[in-house]
Scaffold this motif. Structure first.
Motif, PDB file in Angstrom:
ATOM      1  N   PRO A   1       0.832  -1.207   0.000  1.00  0.00           N
ATOM      2  CA  PRO A   1       0.000   0.000   0.000  1.00  0.00           C
ATOM      3  C   PRO A   1       0.866   1.257   0.000  1.00  0.00           C
ATOM      4  O   PRO A   1       2.042   1.212   0.373  1.00  0.00           O
ATOM      5  N   PRO A   2       0.304   2.391  -0.406  1.00  0.00           N
ATOM      6  CA  PRO A   2       1.079   3.630  -0.363  1.00  0.00           C
ATOM      7  C   PRO A   2       1.450   3.986   1.075  1.00  0.00           C
ATOM      8  O   PRO A   2       0.723   3.655   2.017  1.00  0.00           O
ATOM      9  N   VAL A   3       2.594   4.676   1.213  1.00  0.00           N
ATOM     10  CA  VAL A   3       3.108   5.034   2.532  1.00  0.00           C
ATOM     11  C   VAL A   3       3.289   6.543   2.624  1.00  0.00           C
ATOM     12  O   VAL A   3       3.904   7.159   1.751  1.00  0.00           O
ATOM     13  N   LEU A   4       2.763   7.115   3.695  1.00  0.00           N
ATOM     14  CA  LEU A   4       2.964   8.513   4.052  1.00  0.00           C
ATOM     15  C   LEU A   4       3.920   8.523   5.231  1.00  0.00           C
ATOM     16  O   LEU A   4       3.638   7.912   6.263  1.00  0.00           O
ATOM     17  N   VAL A   5       5.078   9.169   5.078  1.00  0.00           N
ATOM     18  CA  VAL A   5       6.087   9.201   6.132  1.00  0.00           C
ATOM     19  C   VAL A   5       6.050  10.559   6.830  1.00  0.00           C
ATOM     20  O   VAL A   5       5.976  11.607   6.173  1.00  0.00           O
ATOM     21  N   LEU A   6       6.096  10.519   8.147  1.00  0.00           N
ATOM     22  CA  LEU A   6       6.186  11.729   8.960  1.00  0.00           C
ATOM     23  C   LEU A   6       7.658  12.011   9.204  1.00  0.00           C
ATOM     24  O   LEU A   6       8.361  11.165   9.751  1.00  0.00           O
ATOM     25  N   ILE A   7       8.132  13.178   8.753  1.00  0.00           N
ATOM     26  CA  ILE A   7       9.551  13.505   8.867  1.00  0.00           C
ATOM     27  C   ILE A   7       9.750  14.617   9.900  1.00  0.00           C
ATOM     28  O   ILE A   7       8.870  15.439  10.123  1.00  0.00           O
ATOM     29  N   GLY A   8      10.927  14.601  10.508  1.00  0.00           N
ATOM     30  CA  GLY A   8      11.231  15.548  11.575  1.00  0.00           C
ATOM     31  C   GLY A   8      11.439  16.972  11.110  1.00  0.00           C
ATOM     32  O   GLY A   8      11.192  17.911  11.855  1.00  0.00           O
ATOM     33  N   ARG A   9      11.916  17.143   9.887  1.00  0.00           N
ATOM     34  CA  ARG A   9      12.187  18.494   9.369  1.00  0.00           C
ATOM     35  C   ARG A   9      12.135  18.442   7.849  1.00  0.00           C
ATOM     36  O   ARG A   9      12.377  17.392   7.249  1.00  0.00           O
ATOM     37  N   PRO A  10      11.802  19.559   7.220  1.00  0.00           N
ATOM     38  CA  PRO A  10      11.669  19.569   5.756  1.00  0.00           C
ATOM     39  C   PRO A  10      12.920  19.071   5.037  1.00  0.00           C
ATOM     40  O   PRO A  10      12.820  18.467   3.969  1.00  0.00           O
ATOM     41  N   GLN A  11      14.100  19.306   5.619  1.00  0.00           N
ATOM     42  CA  GLN A  11      15.345  18.879   4.979  1.00  0.00           C
ATOM     43  C   GLN A  11      15.463  17.360   4.868  1.00  0.00           C
ATOM     44  O   GLN A  11      16.325  16.855   4.157  1.00  0.00           O
ATOM     45  N   ASP A  12      14.611  16.622   5.578  1.00  0.00           N
ATOM     46  CA  ASP A  12      14.645  15.163   5.521  1.00  0.00           C
ATOM     47  C   ASP A  12      13.826  14.595   4.361  1.00  0.00           C
ATOM     48  O   ASP A  12      13.713  13.377   4.217  1.00  0.00           O
ATOM     49  N   ALA A  13      13.282  15.461   3.529  1.00  0.00           N
ATOM     50  CA  ALA A  13      12.461  14.989   2.404  1.00  0.00           C
ATOM     51  C   ALA A  13      13.249  14.055   1.492  1.00  0.00           C
ATOM     52  O   ALA A  13      12.695  13.103   0.945  1.00  0.00           O
ATOM     53  N   TRP A  14      14.543  14.285   1.333  1.00  0.00           N
ATOM     54  CA  TRP A  14      15.351  13.405   0.474  1.00  0.00           C
ATOM     55  C   TRP A  14      15.407  11.990   1.050  1.00  0.00           C
ATOM     56  O   TRP A  14      15.437  11.021   0.298  1.00  0.00           O
ATOM     57  N   LEU A  15      15.387  11.877   2.393  1.00  0.00           N
ATOM     58  CA  LEU A  15      15.374  10.543   3.009  1.00  0.00           C
ATOM     59  C   LEU A  15      14.049   9.835   2.735  1.00  0.00           C
ATOM     60  O   LEU A  15      14.008   8.622   2.534  1.00  0.00           O
ATOM     61  N   ALA A  16      12.969  10.600   2.738  1.00  0.00           N
ATOM     62  CA  ALA A  16      11.671  10.013   2.415  1.00  0.00           C
ATOM     63  C   ALA A  16      11.676   9.491   0.984  1.00  0.00           C
ATOM     64  O   ALA A  16      11.127   8.427   0.689  1.00  0.00           O
ATOM     65  N   THR A  17      12.330  10.227   0.079  1.00  0.00           N
ATOM     66  CA  THR A  17      12.459   9.769  -1.304  1.00  0.00           C
ATOM     67  C   THR A  17      13.280   8.483  -1.355  1.00  0.00           C
ATOM     68  O   THR A  17      12.915   7.531  -2.044  1.00  0.00           O
ATOM     69  N   TRP A  18      14.371   8.439  -0.607  1.00  0.00           N
ATOM     70  CA  TRP A  18      15.210   7.234  -0.538  1.00  0.00           C
ATOM     71  C   TRP A  18      14.393   6.032  -0.054  1.00  0.00           C
ATOM     72  O   TRP A  18      14.547   4.921  -0.548  1.00  0.00           O
ATOM     73  N   SER A  19      13.508   6.272   0.906  1.00  0.00           N
ATOM     74  CA  SER A  19      12.720   5.175   1.483  1.00  0.00           C
ATOM     75  C   SER A  19      11.626   4.686   0.538  1.00  0.00           C
ATOM     76  O   SER A  19      10.986   3.692   0.809  1.00  0.00           O
ATOM     77  N   ARG A  20      11.418   5.433  -0.559  1.00  0.00           N
ATOM     78  CA  ARG A  20      10.372   5.141  -1.546  1.00  0.00           C
ATOM     79  C   ARG A  20       8.975   5.428  -1.012  1.00  0.00           C
ATOM     80  O   ARG A  20       7.987   4.825  -1.443  1.00  0.00           O
ATOM     81  N   ALA A  21       8.899   6.361  -0.061  1.00  0.00           N
ATOM     82  CA  ALA A  21       7.597   6.795   0.451  1.00  0.00           C
ATOM     83  C   ALA A  21       6.821   7.474  -0.674  1.00  0.00           C
ATOM     84  O   ALA A  21       7.395   8.107  -1.551  1.00  0.00           O
ATOM     85  N   ASP A  22       5.515   7.342  -0.615  1.00  0.00           N
ATOM     86  CA  ASP A  22       4.658   7.947  -1.620  1.00  0.00           C
ATOM     87  C   ASP A  22       4.359   9.414  -1.310  1.00  0.00           C
ATOM     88  O   ASP A  22       3.988  10.174  -2.206  1.00  0.00           O
ATOM     89  N   ALA A  23       4.516   9.792  -0.044  1.00  0.00           N
ATOM     90  CA  ALA A  23       4.300  11.181   0.385  1.00  0.00           C
ATOM     91  C   ALA A  23       5.003  11.365   1.730  1.00  0.00           C
ATOM     92  O   ALA A  23       5.299  10.395   2.428  1.00  0.00           O
ATOM     93  N   ALA A  24       5.256  12.634   2.070  1.00  0.00           N
ATOM     94  CA  ALA A  24       5.878  12.949   3.354  1.00  0.00           C
ATOM     95  C   ALA A  24       5.333  14.279   3.862  1.00  0.00           C
ATOM     96  O   ALA A  24       5.103  15.199   3.068  1.00  0.00           O
ATOM     97  N   VAL A  25       5.116  14.357   5.151  1.00  0.00           N
ATOM     98  CA  VAL A  25       4.743  15.606   5.823  1.00  0.00           C
ATOM     99  C   VAL A  25       5.590  15.712   7.085  1.00  0.00           C
ATOM    100  O   VAL A  25       6.058  14.710   7.619  1.00  0.00           O
ATOM    101  N   THR A  26       5.771  16.944   7.545  1.00  0.00           N
ATOM    102  CA  THR A  26       6.628  17.155   8.713  1.00  0.00           C
ATOM    103  C   THR A  26       5.862  17.013  10.025  1.00  0.00           C
ATOM    104  O   THR A  26       4.648  17.197  10.086  1.00  0.00           O
ATOM    105  N   LEU A  27       6.631  16.674  11.046  1.00  0.00           N
ATOM    106  CA  LEU A  27       6.138  16.656  12.425  1.00  0.00           C
ATOM    107  C   LEU A  27       6.411  18.016  13.044  1.00  0.00           C
ATOM    108  O   LEU A  27       7.406  18.650  12.692  1.00  0.00           O
TER     109      LEU A  27
END
Length: 134
Positions: free
Chosen positions: A84-110
């Motif tokens: 299923p698609p995955v939405l990752v909660l990231i600690g800071r906007p600069q971590d968006a590249w890590l979400a891309t690495w993880s193959r997340a379908d979307a990311a939003v910040t905490l």
């Protein structure tokens, strides 16, 4: 049309899981289905739930320990058939590249911002064809 979508929420922090539930509400958007949550505090529990099937979207806390949500996302993208698609909660906007690495379908910040989170969750539900019938 499916009346309810099942959302798996993985976080070792019960407050983060609560933020996700409150931000999404019962329906994250007018055209989205009602959502039910399956909460997991450990990687093993999350994988077990995914193995059972029936999960429509995953929300993973990238700040969880000992295994963060991005590591779990990458794992399930390799191991779960028709993941299923995955939405990752990231600690800071600069971590968006890590979400891309993880193959997340979307990311939003905490911390979870309700409008941003609900919009991202609704968009993932739409990609699965899960929309409320008119």
């Amino acid at each position: 049309m499916q009346a309810t979508a099942t959302v798996l929420v993985y976080s070792d922090d019960s407050n983060t899981r609560e933020q996700v539930r409150l931000a999404a509400g019962r329906r994250p958007a007018p055209d989205a289905p009602l959502v039910e949550f399956v909460e997991c505090a450990t990687q093993a529990a999350a994988v077990k739930e995914l193995d059972k099937g029936g999960i429509d979207v995953c929300v993973f806390d990238g700040e969880s320990a000992p295994l963060g949500g991005m590591g779990l996302c990458r794992q399930i993208k390799d191991e779960v058939f028709q993941c299923p698609p995955v939405l990752v909660l990231i600690g800071r906007p600069q971590d968006a590249w890590l979400a891309t690495w993880s193959r997340a379908d979307a990311a939003v910040t905490l911390p979870v911002e309700p409008v941003e989170f609900a919009g991202a969750l609704a968009a993932l539900l739409r990609t699965r064809g899960l929309q409320q019938s008119a």
